[in-house]
Design a protein around this motif. Structure first.
Motif, mmCIF file in Angstrom:
data_model
loop_
_atom_site.group_PDB
_atom_site.id
_atom_site.type_symbol
_atom_site.label_atom_id
_atom_site.label_comp_id
_atom_site.label_asym_id
_atom_site.label_seq_id
_atom_site.Cartn_x
_atom_site.Cartn_y
_atom_site.Cartn_z
ATOM 1 N N ARG A 204 -9.019 5.055 1.757
ATOM 2 C CA ARG A 204 -8.786 5.866 0.555
ATOM 3 C C ARG A 204 -9.624 5.354 -0.618
ATOM 4 N NH1 ARG A 204 -5.484 9.684 -0.905
ATOM 5 N NH2 ARG A 204 -4.025 9.437 0.804
ATOM 6 N N SER B 296 -12.155 -3.202 -1.714
ATOM 7 C CA SER B 296 -11.514 -3.053 -0.418
ATOM 8 C C SER B 296 -12.297 -3.818 0.645
ATOM 9 C CB SER B 296 -11.399 -1.573 -0.046
ATOM 10 O OG SER B 296 -12.664 -0.958 -0.036
ATOM 11 N N GLN C 74 -5.357 0.340 2.681
ATOM 12 C CA GLN C 74 -5.811 1.203 1.598
ATOM 13 C C GLN C 74 -7.335 1.323 1.509
ATOM 14 O OE1 GLN C 74 -4.158 -1.697 1.439
ATOM 15 N NE2 GLN C 74 -4.056 -2.481 -0.629
ATOM 16 N N TYR D 229 0.844 -1.194 0.000
ATOM 17 C CA TYR D 229 0.000 0.000 0.000
ATOM 18 C C TYR D 229 0.877 1.240 0.000
ATOM 19 C CZ TYR D 229 0.993 0.600 4.972
ATOM 20 O OH TYR D 229 1.614 0.783 6.176
ATOM 21 N N THR E 113 -1.702 6.080 3.854
ATOM 22 C CA THR E 113 -2.953 5.794 4.551
ATOM 23 C C THR E 113 -3.796 7.063 4.513
ATOM 24 O OG1 THR E 113 -1.937 6.385 6.648
ATOM 25 C CG2 THR E 113 -1.954 4.044 6.054
#
Length: 149
Positions: free
Chosen positions: A139, A130, A136, A62, A65
């Protein structure tokens, strides 16, 4: 757990694949919550599948953050404007919110404990969306939310 798995499958969260050489998996686990009603009685039992994102490596699995936060001054301004102009305010609760974010990097996760099919024990989940616990996820969800709103 079955309701959660149905939501994950309906949302096309992952596909089962062979783990490519040089790639690592993120573990997964179940988190259980007892939801209590206003009168103190047990309203429902909830299970959520989460990824063990703490095993992810920065720069490899990733990038940055992300945690969107509204300043209290902005919230107060919005509420006062709504009151002055008699605007209606509504609250929105998005079930399985993080499941709507689309991942940009390949992430491989172990199959959910208790839900490994016969003959599929050597396969892993290639995440398309996700999942709670991934670094991640915030986001990805916010990007999807911003593009729609």
């Amino acid at each position: 757990m079955i309701k959660e798995m149905n939501a994950l499958q309906t949302n096309n969260t992952w596909e089962l694949v062979q783990l490519p050489k040089g790639k690592f998996t993120v573990g997964s686990r179940w988190i259980y919550t007892v939801k209590v009603g206003l009168d103190g009685t047990v309203d429902r039992l909830k299970a959520r599948l989460v990824a063990k994102g703490y095993t992810q490596i920065y720069g490899l699995d990733y990038g940055d953050t992300f945690s969107p936060v509204a300043k209290i001054a902005s919230v107060r301004l919005l509420i006062s404007l709504a009151a002055m102009h008699h605007w209606p305010l509504h609250q929105l609760d998005i079930k399985n919110a993080f499941l709507h974010g689309e991942l940009t990097k390949e992430v491989y996760m172990e199959q959910p404990p208790g839900f490994v099919g016969q003959g599929e024990s050597d396969l892993v989940c290639r995440l398309k969306r996700s999942l709670y616990g991934l670094k991640q996820s915030p986001r990805a969800w916010f990007g999807r939310f911003s593009s729609i709103v």
